[in-house]
Design an enzyme around this catalytic site. Structure first.
Site, short mmCIF file in Angstrom:
data_model
loop_
_atom_site.label_atom_id
_atom_site.label_comp_id
_atom_site.label_asym_id
_atom_site.label_seq_id
_atom_site.Cartn_x
_atom_site.Cartn_y
_atom_site.Cartn_z
CG ASP A 57 39.25 11.08 -28.52
OD1 ASP A 57 40.34 10.69 -28.31
OD2 ASP A 57 38.09 10.53 -28.21
CG ASP A 113 44.99 14.08 -28.93
OD1 ASP A 113 43.89 13.44 -29.17
OD2 ASP A 113 45.70 13.89 -27.96
#
Length: 289
Positions: A211, A209
């Protein structure tokens, strides 16, 4: 030269190692506590491999609760000479999207609840750590990733936060501004302890992902990263299989000295060393003690 044994530490989502053959479990006792799980010893091709799921079977241990000293001591006792950490992480850079593998070369340690050394009162040691990963091992990982057509980059800084909560937006923006590449919760003190144990270490930071630094997006949540994690785990299996297929039989000398980190590190003279600590250091430092 010593025989090479490849150790693999599996992070979130990686609790077994696909392709491992002739598997047997090793219950290794350590003076530091119990490792996260029994070690799994086997082979891929001709390469001996020892696998350990960092969070335990069933993901029972949070990053702060892992007994990192027990894990590294157990791997050392099992003969591991080269250790690859497979770790889920968040990205601080647009050019490091989910699915990218980052072969990091630096760390920023922001942990504060963890025992970070085998040494201490009764036997003081200071190992060199300016270059925390083993270049030869990183080069082999990069070659394997290229041969498997896996998206990857060589180099980058990994911030290790304490967790288990994800970052605030302020924290994420601050580390991005510092030039860090990825953030995770587990590679410290693991890398430091591997250096003290004279095990060559490298990290494959598997991006799941972005952040929390992107204001246009919601914050990081586990539900949003599980699908990426599953794809990363499958790719990690291919990476390890390719790495093992071309791994040397004999341990290579490390250009940054990770295989001889204790040569001049211990400062406490023999007459002043604590016998109880010396007994605990038997596996870690027997070469120099």
């Amino acid at each position: 030269m010593a025989k090479a044994t490849l150790g693999i530490i599996g992070g979130s989502g990686l609790y077994d190692l696909p392709g491992l053959q002739d598997v047997r479990e090793l219950d290794v006792a350590t003076p530091w506590g119990e490792p996260s799980a029994p070690l799994k010893e086997g082979r891929i091709g001709a390469t001996r491999i020892v696998f350990l799921p960092r969070h335990g079977i069933g993901h029972r241990f949070s990053p702060s609760d892992i007994d990192y000293r027990a894990n590294i001591d157990a791997l050392k006792r099992a003969g591991v000479t080269d250790l690859v950490s497979l770790s889920a992480c968040g990205s601080y850079r647009e050019d490091l999207p989910p699915g990218m593998f980052v072969l990091v070369d630096q760390f920023i340690d922001r942990t504060f609840r963890r025992e970070s050394s085998f040494f201490g009162a009764g036997c003081v040691a200071h190992v060199a750590f300016s270059d925390p990963v083993a270049p030869n091992l990183v080069a082999r990982l990069a070659k394997a990733a290229a041969e498997e057509n896996l998206a990857h980059i060589v180099g980058g800084t990994y911030v290790c936060m304490e967790g288990p909560q994800f970052s605030t937006r302020a924290e994420s923006s601050a580390y991005k501004a510092m030039g860090a590449s990825v953030v995770g919760m587990t590679n410290m003190p693991e890398a430091k302890l591997a250096r003290e144990a004279e095990i060559s270490y490298a990290t494959v930071a598997m991006v799941t992902d972005y952040d929390a630094w992107r204001p246009q997006e919601a914050g990081v949540e586990v539900s949003s990263i599980l699908e990426v994690m599953r794809a990363n785990v499958a790719a990690a299996g291919r990476l390890v299989a390719r790495l093992a297929a071309e791994f040397p039989e004999e341990r290579e000398a490390c250009p940054v000295g990770s295989d001889r980190a204790l040569d001049y590190a211990i400062l406490t003279p023999p007459d002043f060393r604590d016998p109880a600590l010396m007994a605990k250091l038997e596996a870690i430092a027997s070469r120099v003690l």
